[in-house]
Design an enzyme around this catalytic site. Structure first.
Site, PDB file in Angstrom:
ATOM      1  N   HIS A   1      32.894  46.412  42.430  1.00  0.00           N
ATOM      2  CA  HIS A   1      33.024  45.230  41.566  1.00  0.00           C
ATOM      3  C   HIS A   1      31.920  45.094  40.534  1.00  0.00           C
ATOM      4  O   HIS A   1      31.833  44.057  39.876  1.00  0.00           O
ATOM      5  CB  HIS A   1      33.032  43.948  42.402  1.00  0.00           C
TER       6      HIS A   1
ATOM      7  N   LYS B   1      31.570  29.490  34.874  1.00  0.00           N
ATOM      8  CA  LYS B   1      31.367  30.716  35.660  1.00  0.00           C
ATOM      9  C   LYS B   1      29.940  30.672  36.162  1.00  0.00           C
ATOM     10  O   LYS B   1      29.164  29.795  35.752  1.00  0.00           O
ATOM     11  CB  LYS B   1      31.599  31.955  34.791  1.00  0.00           C
ATOM     12  N   ARG B   2      29.579  31.601  37.073  1.00  0.00           N
ATOM     13  CA  ARG B   2      28.201  31.646  37.507  1.00  0.00           C
ATOM     14  C   ARG B   2      27.269  31.794  36.298  1.00  0.00           C
ATOM     15  O   ARG B   2      27.634  32.414  35.302  1.00  0.00           O
ATOM     16  CB  ARG B   2      27.987  32.823  38.469  1.00  0.00           C
TER      17      ARG B   2
ATOM     18  N   LYS C   1      26.248  37.140  31.332  1.00  0.00           N
ATOM     19  CA  LYS C   1      27.410  36.346  30.916  1.00  0.00           C
ATOM     20  C   LYS C   1      27.118  35.537  29.647  1.00  0.00           C
ATOM     21  O   LYS C   1      28.006  34.996  29.021  1.00  0.00           O
ATOM     22  CB  LYS C   1      27.864  35.432  32.054  1.00  0.00           C
TER      23      LYS C   1
ATOM     24  N   THR D   1      37.822  36.986  36.027  1.00  0.00           N
ATOM     25  CA  THR D   1      39.133  36.499  36.438  1.00  0.00           C
ATOM     26  C   THR D   1      39.371  35.100  35.851  1.00  0.00           C
ATOM     27  O   THR D   1      40.518  34.687  35.659  1.00  0.00           O
ATOM     28  CB  THR D   1      39.251  36.431  37.979  1.00  0.00           C
TER      29      THR D   1
ATOM     30  N   LYS E   1      42.702  32.852  34.097  1.00  0.00           N
ATOM     31  CA  LYS E   1      43.111  31.485  34.450  1.00  0.00           C
ATOM     32  C   LYS E   1      43.213  30.611  33.206  1.00  0.00           C
ATOM     33  O   LYS E   1      44.135  29.809  33.065  1.00  0.00           O
ATOM     34  CB  LYS E   1      42.123  30.880  35.458  1.00  0.00           C
TER      35      LYS E   1
HETATM   36  C1  Z16 Z   1      30.989  39.184  42.316  1.00  0.00           C
HETATM   37  O1  Z16 Z   1      31.543  37.967  42.291  1.00  0.00           O
HETATM   38  C2  Z16 Z   1      31.384  40.171  41.407  1.00  0.00           C
HETATM   39  C3  Z16 Z   1      30.787  41.401  41.467  1.00  0.00           C
HETATM   40  C4  Z16 Z   1      29.806  41.661  42.428  1.00  0.00           C
HETATM   41  O2  Z16 Z   1      29.237  42.858  42.474  1.00  0.00           O
HETATM   42  C5  Z16 Z   1      29.417  40.703  43.330  1.00  0.00           C
HETATM   43  C6  Z16 Z   1      30.012  39.475  43.273  1.00  0.00           C
HETATM   44 CL1  Z16 Z   1      29.593  38.272  44.404  1.00  0.00          CL
HETATM   45  C7  Z16 Z   1      32.487  39.862  40.417  1.00  0.00           C
HETATM   46  C8  Z16 Z   1      32.344  40.509  39.055  1.00  0.00           C
HETATM   47  O3  Z16 Z   1      31.145  40.100  38.452  1.00  0.00           O
HETATM   48  C9  Z16 Z   1      33.518  40.088  38.170  1.00  0.00           C
HETATM   49  O4  Z16 Z   1      33.465  40.740  36.920  1.00  0.00           O
HETATM   50  C10 Z16 Z   1      34.838  40.420  38.853  1.00  0.00           C
HETATM   51  O5  Z16 Z   1      35.922  39.854  38.133  1.00  0.00           O
HETATM   52  C11 Z16 Z   1      34.862  39.853  40.255  1.00  0.00           C
HETATM   53  O6  Z16 Z   1      33.743  40.277  40.995  1.00  0.00           O
HETATM   54  C12 Z16 Z   1      36.108  40.255  41.012  1.00  0.00           C
HETATM   55  O7  Z16 Z   1      36.348  41.616  40.914  1.00  0.00           O
END
Ligand code: Z16
Length: 839
Positions: A374, A565-566, A571, A673, A677
């Protein structure tokens, strides 16, 4: 105590209308019953929360037959099952979604209102389980919804954190973290299953011995043993009978193990041990991307993975004579590297407990696991110091060494004399202090490896996992993320759902590609009118909410420009702030300037130890305050930071947005994601060519997407050429004025030191290249402003965005996983005929 099923019990289930009936009258009666007999309250003394609890139990009753029948069908038919291992499940509130998926929203609304209550108020009572940080945890939740909706046998395994992600408050513009006591009034959606508890070993040492057949074996003598107790939550699919299980593990002390200590009089030692055991599932680590090498976090990971694998083996042996066919019955997906210790743990269970030889165990293991990556951020790639790892799991350490030894032995033959290759591929990082590289363990131990958006997967192959891609290209594939339209459209945006369904029927809820049908209505002025009215009403609702929450009055006719978002530097919430300050600066110099009035809405949590992210929150609030108190602005700009962004608030804000900010530095956001939305709810995107933005733009059409900024290649090239942000600072007068204004203390009551670290970091360092993208962003935003003035045009774009979002349903993602990675087929669930079918 005998906790196994008692087969001598012969007692056919009696039809209990009050627990299964779906009509209004039955529901009304059941609600009253549950209030008295489950919640233990007389109607006159019941609080809103009591009524919510009674309603939740009423709905849970209606899930139970579906749930148990689903589990029984899986056992009887001996199906292949996907098992999703995730340290986070950010499921959000259950009540409304269960009503929608059961198809009884209207009946329940009626039943509740006949009792003098408002369903929406009861729904709002539910405290959301915040068992995740952000994208990754929420993705796991969307996938559970889709798995059930597609009738795929599945289990989600994770941790039942007592404290989820902290609640955020804002004091004087700064983030303050408050513990999240989500369980304090009880959780009506879960059922504890203490009879299925398992034990997990920690610490100690290993010893070798010869078994009765003369084989050398290893035995792990642990220092302490922790008990895992499963808590099950049903996940019902949309208008199907399938209800899969999310099984979360709570840690407890293992009584049996403390006896010795008690008897030896080591009372405090025993109590310490108990406290430590209970701490394992106590709290979610609140870091989104970069992991923190904390020992307790590693214990959490092993704890839930070991519990889950032992559970799978137990279920497997219930129906199968041996574990020989384990990989044919289970496909275990690793949601990032957090559960990747599972590769070593399954080996241990097969070899030490079930006495498989190495090769057979390795074959089963490799064919069981698949790994999703991810992130591309190098600092977020998990690695654990060998010293910690070996001390906590001495036996796993031996197994990992053996896996690595055999792996590198093969590599040596493929790449003779290439020591660089060997050390780059090794599971153990030996460049300095030794580490276990969790992504390497996951890659070696899995049959499939995937990224979460097309660009992300390409970059994995080219960069982060290049050597592995070269070695086994056939393992790699892309699975672009998706989100569930049941939560992110139907449940959170009923007005839009109604308007869409009125035109094209309701098939789109299960087949999101059908939204294409809306394209026939872009030229229908009446439809566009009602589309705009709906958006306006939702924005007016949000305006009321904002006023109530933070006491700021915003005008629903302004452009709602939203970034939720976080909070993270990559970002680039601070790039958004640079735009706001630019507009403010222009208005100060030219008070009559014609700009499109905007309301900037921010939301998001910062990791508690992430100084710069917390400073960005302070900056947003400081800019908000100055602009709000400046009479010359006259409400043309408003900035709102809404505290405590979570799933519940997301459901409120996505439908109300006009503009979605997806402005990460190209190559940094794996997928995103939230971008999906927003667009599904009719907002337009301003974004970079990053993550899934690229695919969203491909789908909606370049003319329906506000694109700006460097591409990934340009980012790399600029970095390689020695990026110098000062050039932008000195050559762009407006940019300089904006940075100087922030640096001068203008937004911090004259304190020129407060934002210095942030401003200096941009001018002298700028790792995320805000300055390089600044002008392109400002110009693009100007285009957004002009486009918004033509409301008819804007509505067309918004409708087209929704019409073309079909690809981004998590149903599509899950179908791809099922076909290309898991090779799993749907299984229909037939209810006993005395159960009333879904509406
Ligand atoms: C996370 O939320 C994501 C990546 C990661 O290594 C750790 C956490 Cl907690 C996120 C990505 O930042 C985001 O781009 C992606 O859409 C999401 O994971 C789901 O794949």
């Amino acid at each position: 105590m005998d906790t196994s099923p008692d087969t001598s019990f012969v007692c056919p289930i009696i039809i209990e209308d009050d627990r299964t009936g779906l009509d209004t009258e039955t529901i009304r009666r059941a609600l009253r019953d549950n209030l008295l007999y489950i919640q233990g309250k007389l109607p006159e003394l019941a609080s809103k929360n009591d009524l919510y609890m009674a309603l939740a139990y009423t709905i849970r009753d209606r899930l139970l037959q579906r749930w148990l029948t689903t589990q029984q069908t899986y056992l009887k038919k001996d199906v292949r099952t996907v098992c999703y291992l995730s340290a986070e499940f950010l499921v959000g509130p259950h009540l409304a979604n269960n009503l929608i998926n059961l198809g009884i929203y209207e009946q329940v609304q009626k039943a509740v209102s006949e009792s003098g209550l408002k369903l929406e108020e009861l729904i709002a009572q539910e405290e959301e389980p915040g068992l995740g940080n952000g994208g990754l945890g929420r993705l796991a939740a969307c996938y559970l919804d889709s798995l059930s909706t597609l009738e795929i046998p599945a289990i989600g395994y994770g941790i039942r954190y007592e404290f989820g992600i902290f609640d955020q408050e804002i004091h004087d513009g700064w983030q303050v973290e408050i513990t999240d006591k989500w369980l304090q009034y009880g959780n009506p959606w879960e059922i504890a299953r203490p009879e299925s508890s398992v034990e997990v070993k920690f610490g100690g040492y290993t010893e070798s011995y010869t078994d009765e057949n003369g084989n050398y074996r290893s035995r792990w003598i642990p220092d302490y043993v922790v008990k895992g107790i499963p808590y099950d939550t049903p996940i019902l699919g949309y208008r199907v009978n399938t209800a899969n299980t999310m099984r979360l593990w709570k840690s407890e002390a293992c009584e049996s193990f403390d006896f010795g200590r008690f008897n030896r009089g080591d009372y405090y030692g025993a109590v310490d041990n108990k406290v430590h055991s209970e701490n394992i599932s106590k709290v979610l680590y609140p870091n989104d991307e970069p992991i923190q090498g904390k020992e307790l976090r590693l214990e959490q990971q092993y704890f839930f993975v070991s519990c889950s694998l032992q559970d799978l083996i137990r279920i497997h042996l219930y129906e199968n004579p041996s574990l020989d066919n384990f990989h044919q019955k289970w496909s275990v997906q690793l949601n990032d590297t957090h559960p990747s210790v599972g590769v070593a743990e399954l080996m241990r269970l097969l070899i030490d407990v079930h006495h498989f030889d190495w090769d057979k165990a390795w074959f089963i293991t490799q064919n069981t696991f698949a790994y999703t990556n991810h992130t591309l951020l190098p600092e977020a790639l998990e690695k654990w110091p060998l010293s910690i790892f070996g001390r906590l799991f001495p036996r796993l350490m031996e197994i990992i060494y053996e896996i690595n030894y055999r792996f590198l032995d093969k590599i040596r033959i493929i790449y003779p004399h290439d020591d660089g290759k060997m050390s780059r591929l090794s599971i153990i990082d030996e460049s300095g202090e030794k580490y276990v590289r969790m992504a390497h363990l996951a890659c070696v131990g899995s049959q499939a490896i995937n990224g979460v958006a097309a660009l992300h997967t390409e970059l994995l192959k080219k960069d982060v996992l290049r050597d592995f891609y070269e070695l086994f290209p056939e393992k790699f594939s892309n699975k672009t993320n998706g989100v569930t339209p049941r939560r992110w459209m139907v449940s959170s945006n009923p007005r839009l759902t109604f308007a869409i369904t009125e035109k094209i029927g309701e098939n789109w809820i299960k087949h999101l590609e059908d939204l294409r049908g809306l394209e026939n209505y872009v030229d229908d002025g009446g439809f566009r009118d009602s589309w705009r009215r709906i958006k306006y009403d939702i924005k007016a609702d949000l305006a009321n909410y904002i006023d109530k929450k933070v006491g700021i009055k915003v005008d629903p006719s302004t452009l709602f420009d939203v970034q939720v978002k976080r909070i993270h530097e990559y970002k680039r919430q601070h790039l958004n702030v640079l735009h706001i300050v630019t507009l403010y600066h222009r208005l100060k110099n030219n008070p009559n300037l014609d700009i499109t009035p905007r309301t900037f809405i921010f939301g998001g949590k910062a990791a508690p130890g992430y100084f710069m992210a917390k400073l960005i929150i302070k900056l947003i609030n400081s800019v908000a305050e100055v602009i709000d108190n400046d009479p010359t602005i006259g409400g043309r700009l408003k900035v709102v930071f809404l505290p405590d962004y979570n799933v519940t608030f997301g459901q409120r804000v996505y439908p109300a947005a006009d503009l979605s900010e997806q402005i990460s530095t190209a190559g940094k956001e794996a997928s995103g994601t939230g971008n999906m939305k927003f667009s599904m709810n009719g907002s337009l995107t301003i974004g970079t060519l990053d993550g899934a933005n690229i695919e969203i733009r491909e789908e909606v059409g370049a003319e329906n997407f506000f694109l700006f900024g460097l591409t990934t290649e340009e980012v790399y090239a600029k970095k390689a050429a020695g990026y110098n942000p000062q050039e932008y600072y000195y050559h762009n007068e407006e940019l300089r004025a904006v940075l100087d204004l922030i640096g001068s203390g203008f937004f911090s009551r004259g304190d020129s030191s407060l934002f210095r670290p942030l401003v200096d970091n941009l001018i002298y360092n700028d790792p995320y290249m805000l300055l390089a993208d600044y002008q392109s962003y400002i110009d693009c935003q100007e285009g957004v402003g002009w486009a918004y003035k033509d409301q008819e045009h804007w509505s067309r774009l918004a409708i087209l965005n929704v019409a073309r979002m079909g690809k981004f349903s998590s149903d599509r993602s899950i179908r791809e996983y099922c076909e290309e990675i898991w090779r799993i087929q749907p299984v229909k669930i037939e209810l006993p005929d005395y159960i009333q079918a879904n509406a």
